[in-house]
Scaffold this motif. Structure first.
Motif, mmCIF file in Angstrom:
data_model
loop_
_atom_site.group_PDB
_atom_site.id
_atom_site.type_symbol
_atom_site.label_atom_id
_atom_site.label_comp_id
_atom_site.label_asym_id
_atom_site.label_seq_id
_atom_site.Cartn_x
_atom_site.Cartn_y
_atom_site.Cartn_z
ATOM 1 N N GLU A 189 37.248 85.589 -129.386
ATOM 2 C CA GLU A 189 36.070 84.945 -128.792
ATOM 3 C C GLU A 189 36.185 83.421 -128.823
ATOM 4 O O GLU A 189 35.556 82.731 -128.030
ATOM 5 C CB GLU A 189 34.808 85.382 -129.526
ATOM 6 C CG GLU A 189 34.444 86.847 -129.301
ATOM 7 C CD GLU A 189 33.104 87.209 -129.910
ATOM 8 O OE1 GLU A 189 32.098 86.591 -129.518
ATOM 9 O OE2 GLU A 189 33.078 88.086 -130.780
ATOM 10 N N LYS A 190 36.961 82.928 -129.752
ATOM 11 C CA LYS A 190 37.125 81.474 -129.836
ATOM 12 C C LYS A 190 38.045 80.934 -128.749
ATOM 13 O O LYS A 190 38.062 79.741 -128.479
ATOM 14 C CB LYS A 190 37.671 81.105 -131.212
ATOM 15 C CG LYS A 190 36.714 81.475 -132.350
ATOM 16 C CD LYS A 190 37.295 81.101 -133.696
ATOM 17 C CE LYS A 190 36.329 81.501 -134.822
ATOM 18 N NZ LYS A 190 36.861 81.152 -136.160
ATOM 19 N N ILE A 191 38.813 81.828 -128.151
ATOM 20 C CA ILE A 191 39.667 81.414 -127.026
ATOM 21 C C ILE A 191 38.872 81.669 -125.753
ATOM 22 O O ILE A 191 38.968 82.738 -125.120
ATOM 23 C CB ILE A 191 40.994 82.202 -127.037
ATOM 24 C CG1 ILE A 191 41.664 82.109 -128.416
ATOM 25 C CG2 ILE A 191 41.941 81.671 -125.964
ATOM 26 C CD1 ILE A 191 42.905 82.948 -128.558
ATOM 27 N N LYS A 192 38.034 80.748 -125.385
ATOM 28 C CA LYS A 192 37.064 80.945 -124.310
ATOM 29 C C LYS A 192 37.676 81.359 -122.976
ATOM 30 O O LYS A 192 37.181 82.295 -122.330
ATOM 31 C CB LYS A 192 36.233 79.669 -124.136
ATOM 32 C CG LYS A 192 35.459 79.240 -125.383
ATOM 33 C CD LYS A 192 34.464 80.311 -125.802
ATOM 34 C CE LYS A 192 33.664 79.852 -127.029
ATOM 35 N NZ LYS A 192 32.728 80.903 -127.481
ATOM 36 N N PRO A 193 38.711 80.695 -122.459
ATOM 37 C CA PRO A 193 39.261 81.109 -121.151
ATOM 38 C C PRO A 193 39.716 82.564 -121.139
ATOM 39 O O PRO A 193 39.494 83.278 -120.156
ATOM 40 C CB PRO A 193 40.442 80.148 -120.947
ATOM 41 C CG PRO A 193 40.123 78.966 -121.790
ATOM 42 C CD PRO A 193 39.412 79.520 -122.985
ATOM 43 N N LEU A 194 40.316 83.027 -122.234
ATOM 44 C CA LEU A 194 40.775 84.412 -122.306
ATOM 45 C C LEU A 194 39.598 85.361 -122.445
ATOM 46 O O LEU A 194 39.542 86.401 -121.776
ATOM 47 C CB LEU A 194 41.738 84.573 -123.490
ATOM 48 C CG LEU A 194 42.243 85.997 -123.764
ATOM 49 C CD1 LEU A 194 43.009 86.542 -122.564
ATOM 50 C CD2 LEU A 194 43.105 86.032 -125.021
ATOM 51 N N TRP A 195 38.639 85.042 -123.298
ATOM 52 C CA TRP A 195 37.508 85.928 -123.556
ATOM 53 C C TRP A 195 36.657 86.124 -122.305
ATOM 54 O O TRP A 195 36.159 87.218 -122.044
ATOM 55 C CB TRP A 195 36.668 85.366 -124.698
ATOM 56 C CG TRP A 195 35.546 86.271 -125.138
ATOM 57 C CD1 TRP A 195 34.220 86.118 -124.888
ATOM 58 C CD2 TRP A 195 35.675 87.471 -125.897
ATOM 59 N NE1 TRP A 195 33.501 87.141 -125.444
ATOM 60 C CE2 TRP A 195 34.379 88.000 -126.085
ATOM 61 C CE3 TRP A 195 36.751 88.155 -126.461
ATOM 62 C CZ2 TRP A 195 34.145 89.151 -126.785
ATOM 63 C CZ3 TRP A 195 36.515 89.319 -127.160
ATOM 64 C CH2 TRP A 195 35.222 89.803 -127.316
ATOM 65 N N ARG A 196 36.489 85.073 -121.491
ATOM 66 C CA ARG A 196 35.650 85.185 -120.291
ATOM 67 C C ARG A 196 36.251 86.121 -119.254
ATOM 68 O O ARG A 196 35.520 86.725 -118.468
ATOM 69 C CB ARG A 196 35.465 83.798 -119.668
ATOM 70 C CG ARG A 196 34.439 82.930 -120.391
ATOM 71 C CD ARG A 196 33.978 81.776 -119.505
ATOM 72 N NE ARG A 196 35.105 80.927 -119.114
ATOM 73 C CZ ARG A 196 35.481 79.836 -119.769
ATOM 74 N NH1 ARG A 196 34.809 79.456 -120.858
ATOM 75 N NH2 ARG A 196 36.505 79.122 -119.360
ATOM 76 N N HIS A 197 37.573 86.283 -119.277
ATOM 77 C CA HIS A 197 38.218 87.114 -118.269
ATOM 78 C C HIS A 197 38.340 88.573 -118.705
ATOM 79 O O HIS A 197 38.851 89.400 -117.946
ATOM 80 C CB HIS A 197 39.622 86.565 -117.955
ATOM 81 C CG HIS A 197 39.595 85.318 -117.119
ATOM 82 N ND1 HIS A 197 39.398 84.052 -117.647
ATOM 83 C CD2 HIS A 197 39.718 85.154 -115.781
ATOM 84 C CE1 HIS A 197 39.432 83.154 -116.690
ATOM 85 N NE2 HIS A 197 39.621 83.799 -115.536
ATOM 86 N N LEU A 198 37.886 88.899 -119.909
ATOM 87 C CA LEU A 198 37.931 90.287 -120.365
ATOM 88 C C LEU A 198 36.711 91.039 -119.864
ATOM 89 O O LEU A 198 35.614 90.494 -119.769
ATOM 90 C CB LEU A 198 37.979 90.348 -121.892
ATOM 91 C CG LEU A 198 39.236 89.789 -122.571
ATOM 92 C CD1 LEU A 198 39.074 89.838 -124.087
ATOM 93 C CD2 LEU A 198 40.482 90.552 -122.142
ATOM 94 N N SER A 199 36.903 92.329 -119.561
ATOM 95 C CA SER A 199 35.782 93.163 -119.131
ATOM 96 C C SER A 199 34.878 93.475 -120.325
ATOM 97 O O SER A 199 35.260 93.282 -121.490
ATOM 98 C CB SER A 199 36.303 94.456 -118.509
ATOM 99 O OG SER A 199 36.959 95.235 -119.487
ATOM 100 N N PHE A 200 33.672 94.007 -120.022
ATOM 101 C CA PHE A 200 32.715 94.321 -121.077
ATOM 102 C C PHE A 200 33.273 95.387 -122.025
ATOM 103 O O PHE A 200 33.150 95.268 -123.252
ATOM 104 C CB PHE A 200 31.407 94.807 -120.450
ATOM 105 C CG PHE A 200 30.402 95.260 -121.466
ATOM 106 C CD1 PHE A 200 29.659 94.346 -122.203
ATOM 107 C CD2 PHE A 200 30.202 96.624 -121.705
ATOM 108 C CE1 PHE A 200 28.741 94.771 -123.150
ATOM 109 C CE2 PHE A 200 29.287 97.046 -122.651
ATOM 110 C CZ PHE A 200 28.556 96.120 -123.367
ATOM 111 N N ASN A 201 33.883 96.424 -121.459
ATOM 112 C CA ASN A 201 34.426 97.499 -122.303
ATOM 113 C C ASN A 201 35.516 96.982 -123.231
ATOM 114 O O ASN A 201 35.619 97.394 -124.396
ATOM 115 C CB ASN A 201 34.975 98.626 -121.432
ATOM 116 C CG ASN A 201 33.866 99.421 -120.762
ATOM 117 O OD1 ASN A 201 32.733 99.464 -121.266
ATOM 118 N ND2 ASN A 201 34.169 100.039 -119.630
#
Length: 408
Positions: A189-201
């Motif tokens: 979650e601290k890696i914002k660019p990566l976390w934003r591109h993950l799906s909800f599941n």
């Protein structure tokens, strides 16, 4: 006594005087088949000493996870029993009895299935190489005890830890669903660019994975152990196949071994010369010997002695120095098993019981079998009258299996 009887008696005495009886005393280790079987059994034993550790690790992890989850799912039932007045000991006894019965049933089934199947499969595979009679299987008490204790440790330990944790809570708390753990921000979650591109599941999966660290490590270790077993199996298969392939492509350059006698040698030479696939031959002295040094022994070692060791290179690729009047060349694994270094002396025992000393001059790469290389001069020096030519190493052109069989 008549003249005929006298002549017969003299003939008998002369025949007795000419009889030269030799007796050879050999133990089972002198039999190449017996020693090869022993070496194969030692290799299987080495594998068997490693694989069970991984199997036990995976079994313990799976059992621990299963038993812990069973206790957690029975919170409502445990809370109800506490509210009805059952003591902690009475509640825990039921689960521990269940765990003990599961361990006993699993141990009995595992011991019977494992003992009656795996050894028979391995023995059946070994019968492709050795002529062996039918056999029975033995139940080894010490091994069975270790396996049963580990099974009991996994089941009883898991139930004991989980049930003691649940029984510390009050009945009112046990009758309610367990509150979920407080949400924590995981590393991803601290890696914002990566976390934003993950799906909800995926976000939910990653959070659950890292929040329950015990299950995470059990899953990782279980998958790692299973993957390790698969890789080890493929590695053993590929190593065995690659070793024989490299042995007969990189090390051994001859296609046939012809054992001759004084009377059969001329006829064998004619047969080879008449064959269009024949190229050349190297006359050598060959025999099977046993080697001993520093309390170690290697059996079924192939001895080759050539008058011109330099010609060995066309028939056997020697990666080290060539044998000469100063010593012999051993295959690297043979020298390692005997714990020999260059310059060491060791004992060579021939099949007829004759023993003589040899000096190690160097080692050579080898992938299958054990070999020792002499020069004929050095062999005559350390064991007189044992250097007679009795074998040809024969090189031929490429041939099909049918052509090779026809030549043989």
């Amino acid at each position: 006594m008549t003249a005929a009887a006298t002549k017969l008696q003299q003939a008998r005495q002369q025949a007795k005087a000419q009889i030269n009886t030799q007796y050879y005393f050999n133990d089972r280790q002198a039999l190449p088949g017996y020693s090869s079987y022993g070496e194969l059994a030692e290799r299987i034993q080495a594998i068997a000493n490693v694989f069970p550790l991984i199997f036990f690790l995976i079994a313990i992890l799976v059992t621990f996870t299963t038993m812990t989850r069973m206790i957690e799912e029975d919170r409502l039932q445990i809370g109800t029993m506490k509210a009805l007045g059952y003591t902690r000991r009475e509640i825990g006894r039921g689960y521990l009895t269940y765990a003990l019965l599961a361990a006993l049933c699993g141990s009995v089934a595992g011991v019977i299935i494992g003992t009656e199947t795996l050894p028979r499969i391995i023995f059946k595979m070994m019968q492709n190489q050795f002529s062996l009679p039918d056999h029975g299987v033995l139940y080894i008490p010490s091994t069975i005890a270790i396996a049963s204790l580990l099974a009991a440790f996994a089941t009883l330990g898991a139930v004991g830890i989980a049930i003691s944790r649940e029984l510390r809570e009050r009945p009112a708390a046990l009758l309610l669903p367990r509150a979920p753990k407080a949400g924590k921000e995981i590393l991803l979650e601290k890696i914002k660019p990566l976390w934003r591109h993950l799906s909800f599941n995926r976000k939910v999966s990653y959070r659950n994975l890292f929040r329950f660290k015990s299950r995470m490590w059990m899953g990782i270790l279980g998958i790692a152990g299973g993957t390790g077993l698969i890789l080890a199996g493929f590695g053993i298969r590929d190593s065995i196949a690659a070793s024989s392939e490299r042995q007969f492509s990189e090390i051994i350059h001859y296609q046939a071994v012809v054992t001759t006698t004084k009377t059969s040698a001329p006829k064998a030479a004619q047969v080879l010369a008449a064959d269009s696939r024949y190229q050349s031959k190297l006359p050598v002295h060959a025999e099977q010997v046993n080697l001993r040094a520093a309390g170690q022994q290697v059996d079924a070692v192939t001895l080759y002695a050539a008058a011109q060791p330099a010609k060995f290179q066309r028939y056997m690729a020697l990666t080290g120095p060539l044998p000469d009047k100063n010593g012999v060349i051993l295959s690297a694994k043979t020298a390692q098993l005997l714990e020999l270094t260059v310059g060491d002396q060791f004992t060579v025992q021939a099949s007829d019981g004759v023993r003589f000393q040899a000096k190690l001059r160097g080692v050579t790469t080898n992938y299958a079998g054990h070999f020792i290389y002499f020069s004929r001069g050095y062999l005559h020096q350390v064991a007189a009258d044992r250097d007679q030519i009795n074998t040809w190493l024969v090189r031929t052109k490429s041939a099909t299996s049918a052509q090779e069989q026809d030549l043989a």
